[in-house]
Design a protein around this motif. Structure first.
Motif, PDB file in Angstrom:
ATOM      1  N   GLU A  75     -14.445  19.332 -61.315  1.00 25.37           N
ATOM      2  CA  GLU A  75     -15.300  18.862 -62.406  1.00 25.37           C
ATOM      3  C   GLU A  75     -14.499  18.469 -63.643  1.00 25.37           C
ATOM      4  OE1 GLU A  75     -19.085  20.455 -65.139  1.00 25.37           O
ATOM      5  OE2 GLU A  75     -18.240  21.715 -63.550  1.00 25.37           O
ATOM      6  N   ALA A  76     -13.443  19.240 -63.945  1.00 24.70           N
ATOM      7  CA  ALA A  76     -12.642  18.963 -65.146  1.00 24.70           C
ATOM      8  C   ALA A  76     -11.955  17.602 -65.034  1.00 24.70           C
ATOM      9  CB  ALA A  76     -11.611  20.071 -65.344  1.00 24.70           C
ATOM     10  N   GLU A  77     -11.388  17.303 -63.869  1.00 25.14           N
ATOM     11  CA  GLU A  77     -10.726  16.015 -63.672  1.00 25.14           C
ATOM     12  C   GLU A  77     -11.749  14.886 -63.733  1.00 25.14           C
ATOM     13  OE1 GLU A  77      -7.639  13.871 -60.493  1.00 25.14           O
ATOM     14  OE2 GLU A  77      -8.793  15.647 -59.894  1.00 25.14           O
ATOM     15  N   ASN A  78     -12.892  15.086 -63.120  1.00 27.37           N
ATOM     16  CA  ASN A  78     -13.957  14.086 -63.128  1.00 27.37           C
ATOM     17  C   ASN A  78     -14.412  13.773 -64.562  1.00 27.37           C
ATOM     18  OD1 ASN A  78     -16.016  12.474 -61.674  1.00 27.37           O
ATOM     19  ND2 ASN A  78     -17.456  13.942 -62.568  1.00 27.37           N
ATOM     20  N   LYS A  79     -14.568  14.807 -65.353  1.00 30.78           N
ATOM     21  CA  LYS A  79     -15.014  14.634 -66.744  1.00 30.78           C
ATOM     22  C   LYS A  79     -13.947  13.937 -67.569  1.00 30.78           C
ATOM     23  CE  LYS A  79     -17.082  17.221 -70.593  1.00 30.78           C
ATOM     24  NZ  LYS A  79     -16.299  16.548 -71.652  1.00 30.78           N
ATOM     25  N   CYS A 101      -6.806   4.214 -61.033  1.00 27.83           N
ATOM     26  CA  CYS A 101      -5.673   4.569 -60.146  1.00 27.83           C
ATOM     27  C   CYS A 101      -5.094   5.913 -60.576  1.00 27.83           C
ATOM     28  CB  CYS A 101      -4.563   3.520 -60.242  1.00 27.83           C
ATOM     29  SG  CYS A 101      -5.065   1.827 -59.867  1.00 27.83           S
ATOM     30  N   GLU A 102      -4.467   6.580 -59.631  1.00 22.21           N
ATOM     31  CA  GLU A 102      -3.805   7.854 -59.906  1.00 22.21           C
ATOM     32  C   GLU A 102      -2.415   7.823 -59.280  1.00 22.21           C
ATOM     33  OE1 GLU A 102      -4.383  12.663 -58.985  1.00 22.21           O
ATOM     34  OE2 GLU A 102      -5.887  11.202 -58.339  1.00 22.21           O
ATOM     35  N   SER A 103      -1.467   8.457 -59.942  1.00 24.53           N
ATOM     36  CA  SER A 103      -0.111   8.591 -59.395  1.00 24.53           C
ATOM     37  C   SER A 103       0.385  10.010 -59.583  1.00 24.53           C
ATOM     38  CB  SER A 103       0.859   7.609 -60.073  1.00 24.53           C
ATOM     39  OG  SER A 103       2.160   7.813 -59.593  1.00 24.53           O
ATOM     40  N   HIS A 104       1.072  10.521 -58.564  1.00 25.55           N
ATOM     41  CA  HIS A 104       1.656  11.864 -58.654  1.00 25.55           C
ATOM     42  C   HIS A 104       3.045  11.812 -59.264  1.00 25.55           C
ATOM     43  CE1 HIS A 104      -1.323  13.925 -55.875  1.00 25.55           C
ATOM     44  NE2 HIS A 104      -1.688  12.666 -55.856  1.00 25.55           N
ATOM     45  N   ILE A 105       3.576  10.611 -59.450  1.00 23.39           N
ATOM     46  CA  ILE A 105       4.851  10.425 -60.150  1.00 23.39           C
ATOM     47  C   ILE A 105       4.518  10.008 -61.558  1.00 23.39           C
ATOM     48  CG2 ILE A 105       7.031   9.171 -60.222  1.00 23.39           C
ATOM     49  CD1 ILE A 105       6.712   8.639 -57.240  1.00 23.39           C
ATOM     50  N   CYS A 106       4.837  10.836 -62.524  1.00 25.80           N
ATOM     51  CA  CYS A 106       4.391  10.593 -63.893  1.00 25.80           C
ATOM     52  C   CYS A 106       5.563  10.666 -64.859  1.00 25.80           C
ATOM     53  CB  CYS A 106       3.323  11.624 -64.274  1.00 25.80           C
ATOM     54  SG  CYS A 106       2.320  11.123 -65.660  1.00 25.80           S
ATOM     55  N   TYR A 107       5.696   9.674 -65.716  1.00 30.00           N
ATOM     56  CA  TYR A 107       6.806   9.616 -66.679  1.00 30.00           C
ATOM     57  C   TYR A 107       6.286   9.758 -68.109  1.00 30.00           C
ATOM     58  CZ  TYR A 107       9.403   7.825 -62.725  1.00 30.00           C
ATOM     59  OH  TYR A 107      10.001   7.683 -61.506  1.00 30.00           O
ATOM     60  N   TRP A 142      -0.136   4.038 -68.393  1.00 32.12           N
ATOM     61  CA  TRP A 142      -0.720   5.133 -67.620  1.00 32.12           C
ATOM     62  C   TRP A 142      -0.967   6.321 -68.547  1.00 32.12           C
ATOM     63  CZ3 TRP A 142      -1.240   5.391 -62.087  1.00 32.12           C
ATOM     64  CH2 TRP A 142      -0.862   4.215 -61.420  1.00 32.12           C
ATOM     65  N   ARG A 143      -2.039   7.004 -68.319  1.00 29.99           N
ATOM     66  CA  ARG A 143      -2.394   8.162 -69.139  1.00 29.99           C
ATOM     67  C   ARG A 143      -2.188   9.449 -68.340  1.00 29.99           C
ATOM     68  NH1 ARG A 143      -7.722   6.541 -72.753  1.00 29.99           N
ATOM     69  NH2 ARG A 143      -7.015   4.439 -73.339  1.00 29.99           N
ATOM     70  N   LYS A 144      -1.620  10.420 -69.008  1.00 26.79           N
ATOM     71  CA  LYS A 144      -1.247  11.655 -68.321  1.00 26.79           C
ATOM     72  C   LYS A 144      -2.330  12.723 -68.469  1.00 26.79           C
ATOM     73  CE  LYS A 144       2.772  14.653 -67.699  1.00 26.79           C
ATOM     74  NZ  LYS A 144       4.156  14.949 -68.163  1.00 26.79           N
ATOM     75  N   TYR A 145      -2.607  13.389 -67.332  1.00 25.92           N
ATOM     76  CA  TYR A 145      -3.546  14.513 -67.340  1.00 25.92           C
ATOM     77  C   TYR A 145      -3.155  15.493 -66.229  1.00 25.92           C
ATOM     78  CZ  TYR A 145      -7.705  17.297 -66.303  1.00 25.92           C
ATOM     79  OH  TYR A 145      -8.551  18.345 -66.051  1.00 25.92           O
ATOM     80  N   ASN A 146      -2.926  16.740 -66.611  1.00 25.29           N
ATOM     81  CA  ASN A 146      -2.666  17.822 -65.651  1.00 25.29           C
ATOM     82  C   ASN A 146      -1.537  17.478 -64.663  1.00 25.29           C
ATOM     83  OD1 ASN A 146      -3.165  20.402 -64.666  1.00 25.29           O
ATOM     84  ND2 ASN A 146      -4.632  19.681 -63.130  1.00 25.29           N
TER      85      ASN A 146
END
Length: 220
Positions: A136-140, A214-220, A99-103
């Motif tokens: 827009e930032a997340e989309n990009k 996919c997106e997850s709000h739980i991030c390690y 999984w890749r982390k962003y914001n």
């Protein structure tokens, strides 16, 4: 002297007469008396037996309650252990799936081509959901970091025509960068697709097969 003796003898005679006159129990009265005593004795025995039974019953119920409490404690420990193992597995899965982390959120790019519904199911299985894109930032960022050169399913649908909602929380989409002429293609085009190679979106047939994000709000 003789007169006094006569008085004493009279008094003794009267007392003796009263004593002789006291009634005696008849056979019938004695039978009833004995029956009453036996009934009282039987009642006392019955009461004692009932008390003993209640005490035994209470002990058994307390033991049963203790056994149930012990079972519940064991079951709770097992459930907590299983949950803990599940969380450990989830952490491991996040690491394995890269999984890749962003914001503050994590994203996973699925390379296999699936329908929109299968894509959502796959995301749920690994601890996330099809991506909800807020700006827009997340989309990009997603389009710049995707691992396949193809369109991507995201979590946008309009099962009610024209009312686009995110599968994650059913909130209405506010940011919607549709490709020119898209976004209202009709009832056969209900699922959101990120359009390669631009940063725009298409409303597309949900049964078409594409990779997904996919997106997850739980991030390690």
């Amino acid at each position: 002297m003789g007169f006094l003796s006569m008085i004493i003898l009279c008094i003794i005679g009267m007392v003796f007469k009263d004593v002789i006159a006291l009634p005696c129990l008849s056979n019938d009265s004695k039978t009833k008396f004995d029956a009453t005593r036996k009934a009282l004795t039987d009642l006392q025995t019955s009461i004692n037996n009932r008390v003993t039974h209640l005490q035994t019953d209470m002990k058994n119920k307390m033991k049963k309650l203790d056994d149930q409490m012990g079972y519940l404690q064991t079951d709770m420990k097992n459930r907590i252990k299983k949950l803990d193992e599940g969380m450990g597995s989830l952490v491991s899965d996040f690491q394995k799936k890269q999984w890749r982390k962003y914001n503050g959120h994590c994203y996973y790019f699925g390379s296999e081509a699936l329908t929109w519904f299968k894509s959502e199911q796959r995301c749920r299985q690994i601890g996330g959901h099809l991506a909800k894109i807020d700006d827009e930032a997340e989309n990009k960022w997603i389009m710049d970091n995707k691992t396949v050169k193809n369109h991507l399913w995201m979590g946008l649908t309009d099962l009610k025509e024209g009312e686009y909602r995110w599968s994650y929380d059913q909130t209405l989409a506010k940011y919607k960068p549709w490709y020119s002429g898209w976004g209202s293609k009709g009832t056969g085009y209900n699922c959101g697709l990120m359009f390669q190679p631009t940063y725009t979106w298409l409303d597309y047939s949900c049964t078409s097969q594409y990779p997904y994000v996919c997106e997850s709000h739980i991030c390690y």
